[in-house]
Motif scaffolding. Structure first.
Motif, short mmCIF file in Angstrom:
data_model
loop_
_atom_site.label_atom_id
_atom_site.label_comp_id
_atom_site.label_asym_id
_atom_site.label_seq_id
_atom_site.Cartn_x
_atom_site.Cartn_y
_atom_site.Cartn_z
N ASP A 194 0.75 -1.22 -0.04
CA ASP A 194 0.06 -0.21 -0.06
C ASP A 194 0.93 1.34 -0.10
O ASP A 194 0.32 2.20 0.11
N VAL A 195 2.22 0.98 0.01
CA VAL A 195 2.94 2.43 -0.50
C VAL A 195 2.27 2.83 -1.75
O VAL A 195 2.54 4.25 -2.09
N PHE A 196 1.78 1.91 -2.64
CA PHE A 196 1.40 2.77 -4.06
C PHE A 196 -0.04 2.40 -4.22
O PHE A 196 -0.52 0.95 -3.94
N HIS A 197 -0.89 2.91 -4.46
CA HIS A 197 -2.44 2.81 -4.77
C HIS A 197 -2.71 3.33 -6.05
O HIS A 197 -2.41 4.59 -6.41
N ALA A 198 -2.87 2.44 -7.06
CA ALA A 198 -2.81 2.71 -8.45
C ALA A 198 -3.97 3.74 -8.83
O ALA A 198 -3.87 4.42 -10.06
N GLU A 199 -5.12 3.69 -8.25
CA GLU A 199 -6.36 4.43 -8.75
C GLU A 199 -6.97 5.10 -7.54
O GLU A 199 -8.09 5.67 -7.97
N GLY A 200 -6.30 5.41 -6.47
CA GLY A 200 -7.13 6.17 -5.71
C GLY A 200 -5.79 6.97 -4.70
O GLY A 200 -4.49 6.67 -4.77
N TYR A 201 -6.27 7.73 -3.78
CA TYR A 201 -5.38 8.28 -2.95
C TYR A 201 -4.90 7.56 -1.75
O TYR A 201 -5.60 6.39 -1.50
N PRO A 202 -3.70 7.27 -1.28
CA PRO A 202 -3.34 6.47 -0.42
C PRO A 202 -3.89 6.61 0.85
O PRO A 202 -4.20 7.79 1.20
N PHE A 203 -3.78 5.70 1.65
CA PHE A 203 -4.61 5.58 3.20
C PHE A 203 -3.08 5.70 3.86
O PHE A 203 -2.26 4.88 4.07
N TYR A 285 -7.55 10.39 -9.17
CA TYR A 285 -7.37 9.65 -7.89
C TYR A 285 -8.65 9.65 -6.72
O TYR A 285 -8.64 8.96 -6.08
N GLY A 286 -9.72 10.52 -7.45
CA GLY A 286 -10.76 11.03 -6.45
C GLY A 286 -11.53 9.72 -6.19
O GLY A 286 -12.38 9.71 -5.31
N ALA A 287 -11.79 8.95 -7.16
CA ALA A 287 -12.69 7.66 -6.94
C ALA A 287 -12.47 6.59 -6.35
O ALA A 287 -13.28 5.51 -6.44
N GLY A 288 -11.28 6.43 -5.74
CA GLY A 288 -10.83 5.36 -5.08
C GLY A 288 -11.35 5.22 -3.60
O GLY A 288 -12.16 5.95 -3.27
N GLY A 289 -10.75 4.01 -2.85
CA GLY A 289 -11.60 3.91 -1.39
C GLY A 289 -11.16 5.02 -0.45
O GLY A 289 -11.87 5.10 0.42
N VAL A 290 -10.00 5.97 -0.67
CA VAL A 290 -9.94 6.90 0.25
C VAL A 290 -10.38 8.23 -0.45
O VAL A 290 -9.64 8.57 -1.39
N SER A 291 -11.25 8.83 0.23
CA SER A 291 -11.73 10.30 -0.38
C SER A 291 -10.52 11.15 -0.28
O SER A 291 -9.57 11.28 0.61
N ALA A 292 -10.74 12.34 -1.22
CA ALA A 292 -9.74 13.49 -1.06
C ALA A 292 -9.91 14.06 0.41
O ALA A 292 -8.71 14.58 1.03
N GLU A 293 -11.05 13.97 0.87
CA GLU A 293 -11.21 14.58 2.24
C GLU A 293 -10.19 13.85 3.59
O GLU A 293 -9.52 14.32 4.29
N ARG A 294 -10.56 12.58 3.51
CA ARG A 294 -9.80 11.79 4.15
C ARG A 294 -8.39 11.99 3.97
O ARG A 294 -7.25 12.06 4.88
N PHE A 295 -7.87 11.93 2.65
CA PHE A 295 -6.39 11.91 2.50
C PHE A 295 -5.81 13.36 2.91
O PHE A 295 -4.69 13.20 3.48
N VAL A 296 -6.60 14.43 2.77
CA VAL A 296 -6.19 15.78 3.17
C VAL A 296 -6.00 15.84 4.68
O VAL A 296 -5.13 16.28 5.08
#
Ligand SMILES: [Zn+2]
Length: 307
Positions: A194-203, A285-296
């Motif tokens: 999970d160092v790399f999340h290909a389709e979303g923001y990382p957790f 990246y915004g449609a992955g499991g981690v929302s932009a809000e959670r990432f920020v």
């Protein structure tokens, strides 16, 4: 390029009560109905199994089979069944890229059938005790003996099997404090967990010792060794290229810089969120499991020390 894909239809067993409380980077709750594990050939002796909760790489050859990551516990029987199709003599080693339950959930079943679990030392330390994943409202009980890593390493470890070297490299304070990057040197394949999340923001699991600086450093390390032919396996999402990983690095650096600037100006979390520091990247990246809000929010905590 990845080879042909064949599908193994599986039925998930009745979902147990220990599943995730919320969908996201740790994987969605199993529906209790059909799930599919797909097997994709990457290079000779290397297959990607997807659908078990995270990307699992199976490495097979005359000396035996190794799995990198073991998926969610609920999918373990189906994962084992799928692995048996390409590794009929069983699995000798299971490598965990980090402690999260969607990457270690198959350890117990594989351990019961004789596989030895390998991980960075901090993975074992965390799995040996109950963990509170507050971000997902999830309490993860201490692992049973057969699920715990038996072989642990500090900075690096090499598995010499099947005429190939699998290098395991610790990426300190990245997604967690125990990330291991798995690199098949000859085959030119790397699994970043999970160092790399290909389709979303990382957790960014700050509660488990993760940090943006470590995440970027880990990605830079891989970029410095990768070339245009490297197959880059993320923890979640499709097999990617060096260019995809470079774009992800650029996103991490740009969003991190903006959040840090705003935090240093004394802005509150609400003000930072309102400034939409991810706006240029949400399409990708915004449609992955981690929302932009959670990432920020996690970036803000990490970079400002405030909440
Ligand atoms: Zn994870």
């Amino acid at each position: 390029m990845p080879g042909p894909m064949f599908r193994v239809a599986v039925i998930l067993a009745t979902a147990s009560a220990t599943l995730l409380a919320a969908p996201g980077a740790l994987g969605d709750r199993a529906s209790g109905n059909a799930a599919t594990i797909e097997i994709q050939r990457l290079r000779p002796g290397l297959h990607l199994l997807s659908g078990a909760g995270c990307n699992v790489v199976a490495w097979t050859g005359p000396d035996g089979a190794v799995l990198v990551d073991s998926g969610k516990a609920e999918a373990a029987p189906q994962l084992v069944e799928s692995v048996a199709r390409i590794a009929p003599r069983g699995v000798r080693f299971v490598v965990n890229t980090h402690w999260h339950p969607d990457h270690t959930g198959g350890n117990a079943l594989l351990g019961q059938s004789g596989a030895l679990v390998v991980s960075q030392e901090n993975v074992r330390l965390r799995m040996a005790e109950r963990q509170d994943l507050g971000e997902y409202a999830l309490e993860v009980p201490a692992a049973t003996a057969e699920a715990l890593p038996v072989v642990t390493f500090d900075d690096s470890l090499v598995l010499n099997l099947n005429g190939e070297r699998l290098e395991l490299l610790h990426a300190p304070a990245a997604h967690t404090d125990g990330d291991g990057i798995a690199w098949w040197v000859e085959a030119n394949v790397v699994h970043l967990g999970d160092v790399f999340h290909a389709e979303g923001y990382p957790f960014l699991d700050t509660g488990s010792g993760g940090s943006l600086a470590g995440l970027v450093a880990a990605v830079e390390t891989v970029l410095s060794r990768a070339d245009a032919r490297t197959l880059i396996v993320p923890g979640h999402g499709p097999v990617s290229t060096r260019a995809d990983l470079a774009a992800y690095r650029d996103m991490l650096v740009a969003v991190g810089r903006r959040v840090r600037e705003l935090a240093e100006q004394g802005r509150s979390l609400e003000e930072v969120l309102a400034a939409e520091p991810t706006a240029a990247f949400d399409a990708r990246y915004g449609a992955g499991g981690v929302s932009a809000e959670r990432f920020v929010r996690l970036l803000f905590e990490d970079l400002s020390g405030r909440r």
